[in-house]
Design an enzyme around this catalytic site. Structure first.
Site, PDB file in Angstrom:
ATOM      1  CE1 TYR A 128       6.676  -0.701  -1.670  1.00 28.28           C
ATOM      2  CE2 TYR A 128       4.523  -1.716  -1.943  1.00 28.28           C
ATOM      3  CZ  TYR A 128       5.306  -0.607  -1.677  1.00 28.28           C
ATOM      4  OH  TYR A 128       4.703   0.594  -1.436  1.00 28.28           O
ATOM      5  CG  ASP A 132       6.014  -5.767  -8.281  1.00 23.24           C
ATOM      6  OD1 ASP A 132       6.203  -5.107  -9.328  1.00 23.24           O
ATOM      7  OD2 ASP A 132       5.879  -5.238  -7.178  1.00 23.24           O
ATOM      8  CE  LYS A 169       7.904   2.672  -7.144  1.00 24.46           C
ATOM      9  NZ  LYS A 169       6.603   2.494  -6.503  1.00 24.46           N
TER      10      LYS A 169
END
Length: 393
Positions: A107, A179, A204
């Site tokens: 990310y 993650d 999310k």
């Protein structure tokens, strides 16, 4: 503890709140005490007890209990964003002179944390193709204190062998952080595979309604207390009670939403793979994926992300395709009820060439987040937009 119980009842203690079915929003920054002794006792138990909402709030605490149970963790902390959760975890695990090994295409804010922020304070890092366990092993040094994983990652969906990396790290005293936002706790359990800390962008799938930005970090109580008494309390990147209540509401439908996208996304991926205007599809559960055996062993089902590249398309053609979509909203993020499209060319200056950079996602990549719409509707929309790729602007 079964999944339905966790989602609908665990941690809610309704008898304390007048039997309310919906979790109450305790919109208070401070909490009172009957005497100094009680206040003193609470001040020493801020990890668990309401004292000041920066540390613990009853509504947030309900969410912490549910997320810990979903991940099979002893404890959970909730943050104001997924980036805050990852940053707090990393900062709690390293000091000047230490070294971090991280997946190659993390990310963007995880990359910035390591390459820009912590590098200024003497924390070294190395990005590696962590799908190759030998490359991870070769990157370790005597100063390595943490391995940061993202399995699958959020653009091209490479998967790491979590059990193998945990087995590599633990005897060396190296902590591991994964993650798990892509898979969600329903589809992957990193802690059960030996990973030490699991992070989520709760924005999310956990929330699922595109109306909250939040993060979560799950693990042992000892590690979470280290995070709590360090970067969590020091930096104060906390969610408010209303945000926690919205995520608690979103969790009610998590199982149903994940089942829906697990049914729909493979159909979208198969359609794209067969289309003559599509050059490549990235989808973890594709039959031709060389990591398919690992994915089948490590993950329980598909989530709703699929990426692809158009054949012989420049940035203008990619823009024409995305602009032509009617059922996919053009936006960042993913994991909500709505279907989204996010082209990487949107982050390049207009007219910039599509130049491949080592260790980065291909600039021609287009990511779809599949929502709760009918797959036939979404495929029809993709079909009509693909027909316009070659059309003159």
């Amino acid at each position: 503890m079964d999944l339905d119980w966790i989602i609908n009842h665990h941690g809610e203690e309704r008898q304390r709140y007048f039997g309310a079915v919906a979790p109450p929003v305790l919109q208070s920054s401070i909490f009172t005490f009957p005497d100094v002794a009680a206040m003193r006792a609470a001040a020493t138990r801020e990890f668990d007890a309401p004292f000041y909402t920066r540390g613990s709030n009853p509504t947030v605490h309900m969410l912490r209990q549910k997320l810990a149970a979903l991940e099979g963790a002893e404890e959970c902390l909730v943050f104001a964003s997924g980036a805050a959760a990852i940053a707090a975890a990393v900062i709690a695990c390293v000091a000047a002179g230490d070294h971090v090994v991280c997946v190659q295409k993390p990310y963007s804010w995880t990359r910035a944390l390591l390459a820009d922020l912590l590098a200024r304070f003497g924390v070294a890092h190395r990005f590696v193709d962590a799908s190759d366990i030998a490359e991870v092993a070769a990157a370790l040094t005597p100063q390595t204190r943490l391995i940061v994983l993202e399995s699958p990652n959020s653009l091209t969906f490479e998967v790491q062998d979590l059990a193998a990396i945990a087995a590599l790290a633990r005897p060396r005293g190296i902590l591991t952080l994964c993650d798990n936002s892509h898979a969600s706790p329903l589809n992957q359990s990193p802690l059960a595979l030996g990973i030490d800390l699991v992070a989520h962008s709760a924005t999310k799938y956990l929330n699922g309604h595109s109306d909250v930005v939040a993060g979560a970090l799950c693990g042992s109580r000892a590690l979470l207390e280290r995070v709590f008494h360090g970067p969590f309390m020091t930096l104060g990147a906390i969610p408010g009670p209303h945000d926690a209540a919205l995520i608690l509401r979103g969790l009610r439908t998590l199982k149903l939403r994940m089942q829906r996208v697990a049914e729909t996304t493979p159909r979208i991926a198969a359609f794209l793979a067969a289309h003559p205007r599509v050059a490549r599809v990235w989808y973890p559960h594709a039959p031709e994926n060389p990591q398919r055996a690992l994915i089948a062993r490590q993950m329980r089902a598909s989530s709703g992300l699929v990426s692809f590249a158009l054949k012989d398309a420049d940035a203008a053609a990619i823009a024409r395709f995305c602009d032509a979509l009617q059922r996919f909203l053009l936006a960042v993020s993913w994991g909500g009820y709505e279907s989204l499209v996010c082209p990487l060319v949107a982050f390049l200056p207009a007219g910039a060439p599509l130049i491949q950079q080592p260790g980065r996602a291909p600039p021609e990549l287009i990511r779809l987040s599949i929502g709760l719409e009918d797959s036939d509707v979404l495929i029809a929309d993709l079909q009509q937009a693909l027909a316009q790729v070659g059309a003159a602007p």
